[in-house]
Design a protein around this motif. Structure first.
Motif, PDB file in Angstrom:
ATOM      1  N   TYR A 102       0.825  -1.199   0.000  1.00 35.96           N
ATOM      2  CA  TYR A 102       0.000   0.000   0.000  1.00 35.96           C
ATOM      3  C   TYR A 102       0.872   1.267   0.000  1.00 35.96           C
ATOM      4  O   TYR A 102       0.605   2.207  -0.738  1.00 35.96           O
ATOM      5  N   ASN A 103       1.909   1.261   0.813  1.00 37.99           N
ATOM      6  CA  ASN A 103       2.828   2.407   0.851  1.00 37.99           C
ATOM      7  C   ASN A 103       3.524   2.600  -0.492  1.00 37.99           C
ATOM      8  O   ASN A 103       3.688   3.730  -0.959  1.00 37.99           O
ATOM      9  N   ASP A 104       3.931   1.504  -1.106  1.00 38.23           N
ATOM     10  CA  ASP A 104       4.549   1.592  -2.435  1.00 38.23           C
ATOM     11  C   ASP A 104       3.568   2.165  -3.449  1.00 38.23           C
ATOM     12  O   ASP A 104       3.937   2.980  -4.295  1.00 38.23           O
ATOM     13  N   PHE A 105       2.328   1.745  -3.351  1.00 40.89           N
ATOM     14  CA  PHE A 105       1.298   2.269  -4.249  1.00 40.89           C
ATOM     15  C   PHE A 105       1.113   3.770  -4.046  1.00 40.89           C
ATOM     16  O   PHE A 105       1.012   4.531  -5.011  1.00 40.89           O
ATOM     17  N   GLN A 106       1.085   4.208  -2.797  1.00 40.05           N
ATOM     18  CA  GLN A 106       0.924   5.636  -2.501  1.00 40.05           C
ATOM     19  C   GLN A 106       2.087   6.439  -3.084  1.00 40.05           C
ATOM     20  O   GLN A 106       1.889   7.503  -3.662  1.00 40.05           O
ATOM     21  N   LYS A 107       3.296   5.925  -2.938  1.00 42.57           N
ATOM     22  CA  LYS A 107       4.473   6.609  -3.490  1.00 42.57           C
ATOM     23  C   LYS A 107       4.364   6.695  -5.004  1.00 42.57           C
ATOM     24  O   LYS A 107       4.654   7.731  -5.601  1.00 42.57           O
ATOM     25  N   SER A 108       3.966   5.600  -5.620  1.00 41.16           N
ATOM     26  CA  SER A 108       3.817   5.584  -7.079  1.00 41.16           C
ATOM     27  C   SER A 108       2.754   6.581  -7.520  1.00 41.16           C
ATOM     28  O   SER A 108       2.931   7.300  -8.508  1.00 41.16           O
ATOM     29  N   SER A 109       1.684   6.614  -6.790  1.00 38.56           N
ATOM     30  CA  SER A 109       0.594   7.517  -7.121  1.00 38.56           C
ATOM     31  C   SER A 109       1.053   8.980  -7.040  1.00 38.56           C
ATOM     32  O   SER A 109       0.762   9.784  -7.921  1.00 38.56           O
ATOM     33  N   ARG A 110       1.778   9.298  -5.990  1.00 42.02           N
ATOM     34  CA  ARG A 110       2.315  10.666  -5.853  1.00 42.02           C
ATOM     35  C   ARG A 110       3.274  10.981  -6.988  1.00 42.02           C
ATOM     36  O   ARG A 110       3.269  12.080  -7.545  1.00 42.02           O
ATOM     37  N   HIS A 111       4.103  10.005  -7.313  1.00 43.48           N
ATOM     38  CA  HIS A 111       5.066  10.207  -8.400  1.00 43.48           C
ATOM     39  C   HIS A 111       4.334  10.463  -9.724  1.00 43.48           C
ATOM     40  O   HIS A 111       4.726  11.337 -10.496  1.00 43.48           O
ATOM     41  N   ILE A 112       3.291   9.716  -9.976  1.00 41.51           N
ATOM     42  CA  ILE A 112       2.506   9.892 -11.206  1.00 41.51           C
ATOM     43  C   ILE A 112       1.879  11.289 -11.232  1.00 41.51           C
ATOM     44  O   ILE A 112       1.909  11.977 -12.249  1.00 41.51           O
ATOM     45  N   ASP A 113       1.332  11.719 -10.099  1.00 41.30           N
ATOM     46  CA  ASP A 113       0.744  13.061 -10.020  1.00 41.30           C
ATOM     47  C   ASP A 113       1.786  14.133 -10.317  1.00 41.30           C
ATOM     48  O   ASP A 113       1.532  15.081 -11.062  1.00 41.30           O
ATOM     49  N   GLN A 114       2.959  13.985  -9.735  1.00 42.36           N
ATOM     50  CA  GLN A 114       4.035  14.951  -9.975  1.00 42.36           C
ATOM     51  C   GLN A 114       4.441  14.967 -11.447  1.00 42.36           C
ATOM     52  O   GLN A 114       4.660  16.018 -12.036  1.00 42.36           O
ATOM     53  N   GLU A 115       4.515  13.784 -12.018  1.00 43.57           N
ATOM     54  CA  GLU A 115       4.908  13.675 -13.422  1.00 43.57           C
ATOM     55  C   GLU A 115       3.847  14.316 -14.326  1.00 43.57           C
ATOM     56  O   GLU A 115       4.176  14.993 -15.308  1.00 43.57           O
ATOM     57  N   GLN A 116       2.588  14.129 -14.008  1.00 43.04           N
ATOM     58  CA  GLN A 116       1.522  14.742 -14.796  1.00 43.04           C
ATOM     59  C   GLN A 116       1.593  16.262 -14.711  1.00 43.04           C
ATOM     60  O   GLN A 116       1.424  16.954 -15.715  1.00 43.04           O
ATOM     61  N   LYS A 117       1.842  16.786 -13.522  1.00 45.80           N
ATOM     62  CA  LYS A 117       1.969  18.236 -13.359  1.00 45.80           C
ATOM     63  C   LYS A 117       3.142  18.766 -14.183  1.00 45.80           C
ATOM     64  O   LYS A 117       3.041  19.807 -14.839  1.00 45.80           O
ATOM     65  N   ARG A 118       4.248  18.048 -14.118  1.00 44.37           N
ATOM     66  CA  ARG A 118       5.427  18.457 -14.875  1.00 44.37           C
ATOM     67  C   ARG A 118       5.142  18.463 -16.383  1.00 44.37           C
ATOM     68  O   ARG A 118       5.507  19.396 -17.102  1.00 44.37           O
ATOM     69  N   MET A 119       4.440  17.450 -16.838  1.00 41.81           N
ATOM     70  CA  MET A 119       4.109  17.364 -18.261  1.00 41.81           C
ATOM     71  C   MET A 119       3.164  18.485 -18.677  1.00 41.81           C
ATOM     72  O   MET A 119       3.310  19.060 -19.763  1.00 41.81           O
ATOM     73  N   MET A 120       2.206  18.806 -17.820  1.00 40.87           N
ATOM     74  CA  MET A 120       1.294  19.910 -18.118  1.00 40.87           C
ATOM     75  C   MET A 120       2.057  21.226 -18.204  1.00 40.87           C
ATOM     76  O   MET A 120       1.808  22.050 -19.089  1.00 40.87           O
ATOM     77  N   GLN A 121       2.997  21.412 -17.294  1.00 37.30           N
ATOM     78  CA  GLN A 121       3.807  22.632 -17.307  1.00 37.30           C
ATOM     79  C   GLN A 121       4.629  22.695 -18.591  1.00 37.30           C
ATOM     80  O   GLN A 121       4.709  23.751 -19.240  1.00 37.30           O
ATOM     81  N   ASN A 122       5.235  21.588 -18.964  1.00 39.75           N
ATOM     82  CA  ASN A 122       6.009  21.542 -20.206  1.00 39.75           C
ATOM     83  C   ASN A 122       5.115  21.830 -21.416  1.00 39.75           C
ATOM     84  O   ASN A 122       5.533  22.509 -22.362  1.00 39.75           O
ATOM     85  N   GLN A 123       3.924  21.311 -21.381  1.00 40.20           N
ATOM     86  CA  GLN A 123       2.989  21.533 -22.481  1.00 40.20           C
ATOM     87  C   GLN A 123       2.654  23.022 -22.604  1.00 40.20           C
ATOM     88  O   GLN A 123       2.610  23.566 -23.706  1.00 40.20           O
ATOM     89  N   LYS A 124       2.451  23.684 -21.469  1.00 36.43           N
ATOM     90  CA  LYS A 124       2.166  25.121 -21.478  1.00 36.43           C
ATOM     91  C   LYS A 124       3.344  25.902 -22.044  1.00 36.43           C
ATOM     92  O   LYS A 124       3.164  26.833 -22.845  1.00 36.43           O
ATOM     93  N   VAL A 125       4.541  25.528 -21.633  1.00 35.21           N
ATOM     94  CA  VAL A 125       5.750  26.209 -22.115  1.00 35.21           C
ATOM     95  C   VAL A 125       5.902  26.002 -23.625  1.00 35.21           C
ATOM     96  O   VAL A 125       6.183  26.950 -24.373  1.00 35.21           O
ATOM     97  N   MET A 126       5.680  24.783 -24.083  1.00 36.67           N
ATOM     98  CA  MET A 126       5.799  24.495 -25.513  1.00 36.67           C
ATOM     99  C   MET A 126       4.739  25.267 -26.312  1.00 36.67           C
ATOM    100  O   MET A 126       5.021  25.791 -27.395  1.00 36.67           O
ATOM    101  N   LYS A 127       3.553  25.375 -25.806  1.00 41.03           N
ATOM    102  CA  LYS A 127       2.497  26.121 -26.481  1.00 41.03           C
ATOM    103  C   LYS A 127       2.880  27.597 -26.586  1.00 41.03           C
ATOM    104  O   LYS A 127       2.672  28.234 -27.618  1.00 41.03           O
ATOM    105  N   LYS A 128       3.454  28.108 -25.519  1.00 40.15           N
ATOM    106  CA  LYS A 128       3.901  29.505 -25.507  1.00 40.15           C
ATOM    107  C   LYS A 128       4.932  29.735 -26.620  1.00 40.15           C
ATOM    108  O   LYS A 128       4.841  30.705 -27.377  1.00 40.15           O
TER     109      LYS A 128
END
Length: 69
Positions: A31-57
């Motif tokens: 369960y703890n490993d799953f929580q860590k993975s989930s947080r990592h995925i959320d962080q990665e999605q945020k990073r990708m969204m930020q990159n997408q905004k920068v690329m659009k700019k």
């Protein structure tokens, strides 16, 4: 004789209890490993969204430069 039987039952109950404790520990670790993975995925999605905004700019700037010609 009854004492031996009682001791055997005690051993069996202790063994079952140990198995349950072990299963709970394994579940908690998973369960703890799953929580860590989930947080990592959320962080990665945020990073990708930020990159997408920068690329659009950048793309918008390039489009604007091309349209000025």
């Amino acid at each position: 004789m009854k004492i031996n039987k009682f001791i055997k039952k005690l051993h069996d109950k202790q063994r079952k209890l140990d198995m349950r404790i072990n299963q709970n520990d394994i579940f908690e670790k998973l369960y703890n490993d799953f929580q860590k993975s989930s947080r990592h995925i959320d962080q990665e999605q945020k990073r990708m969204m930020q990159n997408q905004k920068v690329m659009k700019k950048h793309f918008d700037k390039l489009t604007e430069r091309v349209n000025k010609r």
